[in-house]
Design an enzyme around this catalytic site. Structure first.
Site, PDB file in Angstrom:
ATOM      1  N   HIS A 138       0.834  -1.207   0.000  1.00  0.00           N
ATOM      2  CA  HIS A 138       0.000   0.000   0.000  1.00  0.00           C
ATOM      3  C   HIS A 138       0.867   1.254   0.000  1.00  0.00           C
ATOM      4  CE1 HIS A 138      -2.878  -2.990   1.535  1.00  0.00           C
ATOM      5  NE2 HIS A 138      -3.804  -2.204   1.012  1.00  0.00           N
ATOM      6  N   ASP A 155      -4.568  -6.160  -7.694  1.00  0.00           N
ATOM      7  CA  ASP A 155      -4.840  -5.509  -6.419  1.00  0.00           C
ATOM      8  C   ASP A 155      -5.184  -4.050  -6.751  1.00  0.00           C
ATOM      9  OD1 ASP A 155      -5.063  -5.018  -3.714  1.00  0.00           O
ATOM     10  OD2 ASP A 155      -3.105  -5.841  -3.196  1.00  0.00           O
TER      11      ASP A 155
END
Length: 532
Positions: free
Chosen positions: A201, A277
């Site tokens: 992230h 993702d």
């Protein structure tokens, strides 16, 4: 939110803009029926023809109404998706069941392989029923990564453990249970995020493992999930130089044709939907959104999840298709897989949730997972009610989520001391109070340290660690309850009792307190290697 699949086109029949739109799954955060947001979403959905939506929080009924309105004007109904790794209650607190994390099922399975797998299958079914009742078609779960790197800041209890066989059994059972209800399961994050010490992230991690090492360990749960029929595989924004012919260290798996097409489709034989993702994550921040989408599609990704600029991505893909910069056959193949997933999902009749049964199941999982240090004797009501309770919150959890006091006597609940380490200065300022309360006392220290994106660490923060050490160090006799990664014990001196409950959910809290009160045994086994 359940949509009809009676008007699904083929990928080849779509013009370039509509084809590009089907490949994009956009984010919808905290939608509760706001009129301005409704108008904006419907306008963009009509203009760009989104293929799906990933929902984060909000009001389920309002989301259902929005999806139904959007579907009336789209070339194909939306796939409604979400991250429900801990059940419907993860995104909609109070509206559905919150289950212990996957590692709890790993602990139950490590202790009892057949019983743990049966529980995992039942959890899959229960989560699926609640999702179907809410109109969802896809769960981005289960995590098939191995929790084999202690410093990994983003996998932790989201994975079943570090034993490939245990993780494989849990992953396969969850996939089977979910998909029996008509909710598509997603094994993630291919080809494995468990060895990283960084969070994708935030940045782009590099895994140095060889293919032989990955085959022997990391890919075992993925293969099990595929064998169980998982309809989606999600790629990792992680680089694997040993898998790349040129040894590239800056090519995430999401952009790797070798990993997504040659290995996943060719060697492992997967023919379902390959999803990226979230494309908004920091690991891809150096890539313009449309360029990232094109690279992912060319590598073999079919579904482009949560791009930072959805209209720009659709426009960029459509232009590239018209100009021949993207292979149209590849794009039609991708859209065809997404549309086939819709046919499968939309053909399933809606289900009703089993609310009370799901809560009982969450309690059963927490009880089966509950693990204690072999030297830890069970407690008794006098011990737990007579103890000074210190609760340490270490990020991404609110005091209202702590329900331990509900099982204590009023007198003990009144002594409960909550320290929120989210404010390090405030937590440190209360050290004197902690030491005074715990001095030569019987102390029960409950630690909550949930895994969350962008948190950046696996263990306790310095402030939380200082509070926990102070509480345990001052105590005459102590118990440590870990509602988090069990490896946190490696940072601490072992108190007289250690209880691992894995999750911060109410069921895990009830199970741990029952053990400390002498009302329940702890028969789970740690599904990860702890200190010697």
């Amino acid at each position: 939110m359940t949509s009809s699949g009676d008007r699904l086109p083929s990928g080849a029949s779509l013009e370039s803009g509509a084809l590009a739109g089907q490949l994009v799954c956009v984010a919808l955060r905290d939608y509760a029926g706001q009129p301005d947001r409704r108008r904006a979403f419907l306008e963009e959905a009509r203009r760009h023809g989104w293929g799906g939506v990933i929902v984060f929080g909000g009001e389920p009924a309002a989301v259902a109404d929005l999806v139904a309105a959007a579907d009336e004007h789209l070339p194909a109904p939306l796939l409604v998706t979400g991250d429900f790794e801990r059940g419907f209650g993860q995104q909609f607190p109070g509206r559905g069941t919150s289950f212990p994390p996957l590692m709890a099922l790993g602990a139950a399975t490590a202790a009892d392989p057949a019983g743990g797998a049966a529980l995992a299958r039942e959890v899959g079914r229960a989560v699926g029923r609640e999702l179907r009742a809410g109109g969802f078609h896809v769960d981005f779960w289960p995590v098939a990564d191995l929790a084999d790197e202690p410093a990994n800041p983003i996998v932790g209890t989201r994975a079943a453990g570090d034993d490939p066989a245990v993780a494989a059994a849990v992953v396969a059972a969850v996939v089977e249970g979910l998909q029996e209800t008509g909710v598509a399961a997603t094994v993630k994050h291919w080809p494995g995020h468990g060895r990283t010490t960084l969070d994708s992230h935030e940045v782009l991690p590099v895994v140095e493992a060889t293919r032989a090492e990955l085959e022997r360990a990391d890919w075992v749960p993925f293969r099990a999930g595929l064998a169980a029929g998982a309809r989606i595989v999600m790629t990792a924004h992680v680089t694997f130089p040993a898998l790349e012919p040129d040894g590239a260290r800056d090519r995430p798996a999401t952009f790797s044709r070798t990993i997504d097409t040659e290995i996943l489709r060719g060697d492992l034989g997967f023919d379902g939907v390959v999803s990226s993702d979230a494309l908004m994550m920091g690991a891809l921040s150096g890539e313009p959104p449309a360029a990232a989408a094109m690279r992912a599609l060319s590598a073999g990704v079919d579904w482009l999840l949560y791009p930072p600029d959805p209209p720009g991505v659709v426009a960029g893909l459509a232009a590239a298709l018209v100009e021949g910069r993207i292979d149209r056959v590849r794009a039609e193949e991708a859209a065809g897989r997404v549309l086939e997933l819709k046919r499968w999902a939309f053909s399933r009749p809606p289900l009703e949730p089993d609310g009370m049964g799901a809560r009982a199941l969450a309690d059963a999982v927490a009880a089966a997972a509950l693990t204690a240090d072999p030297a830890s004797p069970p407690g008794d009501p006098a011990w737990s009610d007579g103890a000074q309770w210190v609760v340490v919150l270490d990020g991404a959890i609110e005091p209202r989520e702590v329900v331990l006091a509900e099982g204590l006597s009023p007198e003990a609940a009144g002594r409960l001391l909550v320290i929120d380490a989210a404010d390090p200065a405030a937590a440190t300022a209360r050290l004197a109070e902690v030491q005074e309360r715990c001095d030569e006392s019987r102390v029960a220290c409950a630690v909550f340290n949930p895994v969350r994106a962008w948190k950046g660490r696996a263990g306790l923060s310095p402030a939380a660690l200082e509070v926990v050490r102070s509480a345990l160090g001052a105590a005459a006799e102590s118990a440590l309850l870990l509602f988090s990664n069990p490896r946190i014990i490696n940072e601490l001196d072992t108190p007289s009792r250690v209880v691992w409950a894995y999750g911060e959910d109410p069921a895990s809290q009830r199970a741990a307190l029952a053990f400390l009160r002498g009302e329940r045994a702890a028969n789970g086994r740690p599904p990860v290697r702890l200190r010697a």
